[in-house]
Design an enzyme around this catalytic site. Structure first.
Site, PDB file in Angstrom:
ATOM      1  N   LYS A   1       0.855  -1.190   0.000  1.00  0.00           N
ATOM      2  CA  LYS A   1       0.000   0.000   0.000  1.00  0.00           C
ATOM      3  C   LYS A   1       0.885   1.232   0.000  1.00  0.00           C
ATOM      4  O   LYS A   1       1.737   1.389   0.867  1.00  0.00           O
ATOM      5  CB  LYS A   1      -0.893  -0.018   1.239  1.00  0.00           C
TER       6      LYS A   1
ATOM      7  N   LYS B   1      -2.276  -1.560  -3.664  1.00  0.00           N
ATOM      8  CA  LYS B   1      -3.153  -0.396  -3.584  1.00  0.00           C
ATOM      9  C   LYS B   1      -2.341   0.866  -3.717  1.00  0.00           C
ATOM     10  O   LYS B   1      -1.337   0.982  -3.009  1.00  0.00           O
ATOM     11  CB  LYS B   1      -3.887  -0.436  -2.233  1.00  0.00           C
TER      12      LYS B   1
HETATM   13  C1  PBG Z   1      -6.870   3.286   5.832  1.00  0.00           C
HETATM   14  C2  PBG Z   1      -7.405   3.204   4.443  1.00  0.00           C
HETATM   15  C3  PBG Z   1      -7.353   4.203   3.465  1.00  0.00           C
HETATM   16  C4  PBG Z   1      -7.966   3.682   2.322  1.00  0.00           C
HETATM   17  C5  PBG Z   1      -8.389   2.406   2.639  1.00  0.00           C
HETATM   18  N1  PBG Z   1      -8.026   2.127   3.948  1.00  0.00           N
HETATM   19  C6  PBG Z   1      -6.885   5.595   3.551  1.00  0.00           C
HETATM   20  C7  PBG Z   1      -5.500   5.919   3.835  1.00  0.00           C
HETATM   21  O1  PBG Z   1      -4.609   5.075   3.885  1.00  0.00           O
HETATM   22  O2  PBG Z   1      -5.289   7.100   4.025  1.00  0.00           O
HETATM   23  C8  PBG Z   1      -8.115   4.415   1.020  1.00  0.00           C
HETATM   24  C9  PBG Z   1      -9.030   3.797   0.036  1.00  0.00           C
HETATM   25  C10 PBG Z   1      -9.457   4.695  -1.059  1.00  0.00           C
HETATM   26  O3  PBG Z   1      -8.880   5.778  -1.314  1.00  0.00           O
HETATM   27  O4  PBG Z   1     -10.415   4.328  -1.731  1.00  0.00           O
HETATM   28  N2  PBG Z   1      -7.760   2.738   6.763  1.00  0.00           N
END
Ligand code: PBG
Length: 325
Positions: free
Chosen positions: A197, A250
């Site tokens: 991520k 991601k």
């Molecule tokens: C953190 C989380 C995020 C997303 C999913 N889980 C946000 C982040 O890391 O700031 C983002 C998903 C998206 O942008 O659709 N719990």
């Protein structure tokens, strides 16, 4: 022209022929719909930066899951927005937390027909908006954070979650969660790890939907640098070693090389998250007449599958399933 010419165009002469030789297809059962559920609201609230996405009430969440099932989408991932936040994100592991309550309700209504995945993180639940417990100097307290993740995992499993999906990108989180689940009678619950991520700018609309923008600083001390391809693979392999059952990349569309690398390096199922900013860019550009939304939506999903994803988390899930009917 006395020599033989390769003629790939022979296989493109009709739609039926093109369909026959397609290498990848979008199957609705490989799409996962993200849903937001908010405590203490009486009507679903639209999210301005994510057209078509809502902060749900418990009852509108159930309706949305029913509509998803009706369209052929059998998996959802739930994000909760609690009424009260504090420094340790207490509500994330509360038996009567909004996510736990929502999961019980969905499992009561749909049983095994619906795969209910719980996002496992602290940022929606902490008053500072970070994904972990924060020290006075603003750094992350890793030990305290992993203890909280373990508690959240057990409470989500106890509520009936089919899968837990840790998204905090903290070192050791998968091992800590696996150990906690195993020692609490939940060794059958798989972990979908957000393993590669990135600290992406594409999460903006999500942070509006989940009300979780960090109050100070950013997430670059725990999420991956978008420049780092080899490190992303290393993170995925570490999560596999720690016991992840599904690995996730991601965002998805800008990170197809990462999806491809992870797919080649492991036998585990690979998920890709087409994030909020990817969705919003396509929707708003289509509204300006740049392209046809259905066409670009299906192309974006197809390309993520082509790169190697076995499943995609996407705000387009329902629309795509309907477009394919
Ligand atoms: C953190 C989380 C995020 C997303 C999913 N889980 C946000 C982040 O890391 O700031 C983002 C998903 C998206 O942008 O659709 N719990």
């Amino acid at each position: 022209m006395g020599y033989p010419i390769e003629r790939p165009m022979r296989l493109r002469r009709s739609e039926a022929l093109r369909n026959l030789v397609r290498e990848h297809r979008i199957a609705p059962e490989a799409l996962i719909a993200p849903f937001f559920v908010k405590e203490n609201i009486t009507e679903p609230e639209p999210v301005a930066s994510l057209p078509g996405v809502y902060q749900h009430t418990l009852s509108s969440l159930e309706d949305a899951a029913k509509a998803a099932l009706g369209a052929g989408i059998a998996s959802v991932i739930i994000f909760g927005i609690p009424a009260a936040k504090d420094s340790v994100g207490s509500q994330a592991s509360s038996r009567y937390g909004i996510v736990q309550t929502a999961v019980r309700r969905l499992k009561d209504a749909f049983g095994d027909d619906l795969v209910v995945i719980c996002d496992l993180c602290l940022d929606e639940y902490t008053d500072h908006g970070h994904c972990g417990i924060v020290n006075e100097d603003g750094s992350i307290d890793s030990v305290a954070t992993l203890e909280r993740y373990a508690e959240i995992a057990v409470s989500q499993a106890a509520a009936g979650a089919d899968l837990v999906a840790p998204s905090g990108m903290m070192d050791g989180q998968v091992a800590a969660i696996r150990r906690a689940l195993d020692s609490s009678g939940y060794s059958h619950i798989p972990i979908m790890a957000y393993s590669s991520k990135f600290a992406s700018s594409l999460y903006g609309p999500f942070r509006e939907a989940a009300e979780c923008a960090p109050r100070f600083g950013d997430r670059k001390s725990y999420q991956l640098d978008p420049a780092n391809r080899r490190e992303a693979l290393r993170e995925a392999l570490l999560d596999a070693e720690e016991g992840a059952d599904i690995l996730m990349v991601k965002p998805a569309g800008y990170y197809l090389d990462i999806i491809s690398d992870v797919k080649a390096a492991t036998d585990l199922p690979v998920a890709a998250y087409q994030v909020s900013g990817e969705y919003a860019s396509l929707v708003f550009a289509a509204r300006q007449g740049c392209f046809d939304l259905d066409a670009v939506m299906l192309e974006s999903l197809l390309c993520i599958f082509r790169a190697g994803a076995d499943m995609i988390l996407t705000y387009f899930a329902l629309e795509a399933a309907r477009a394919l009917q």
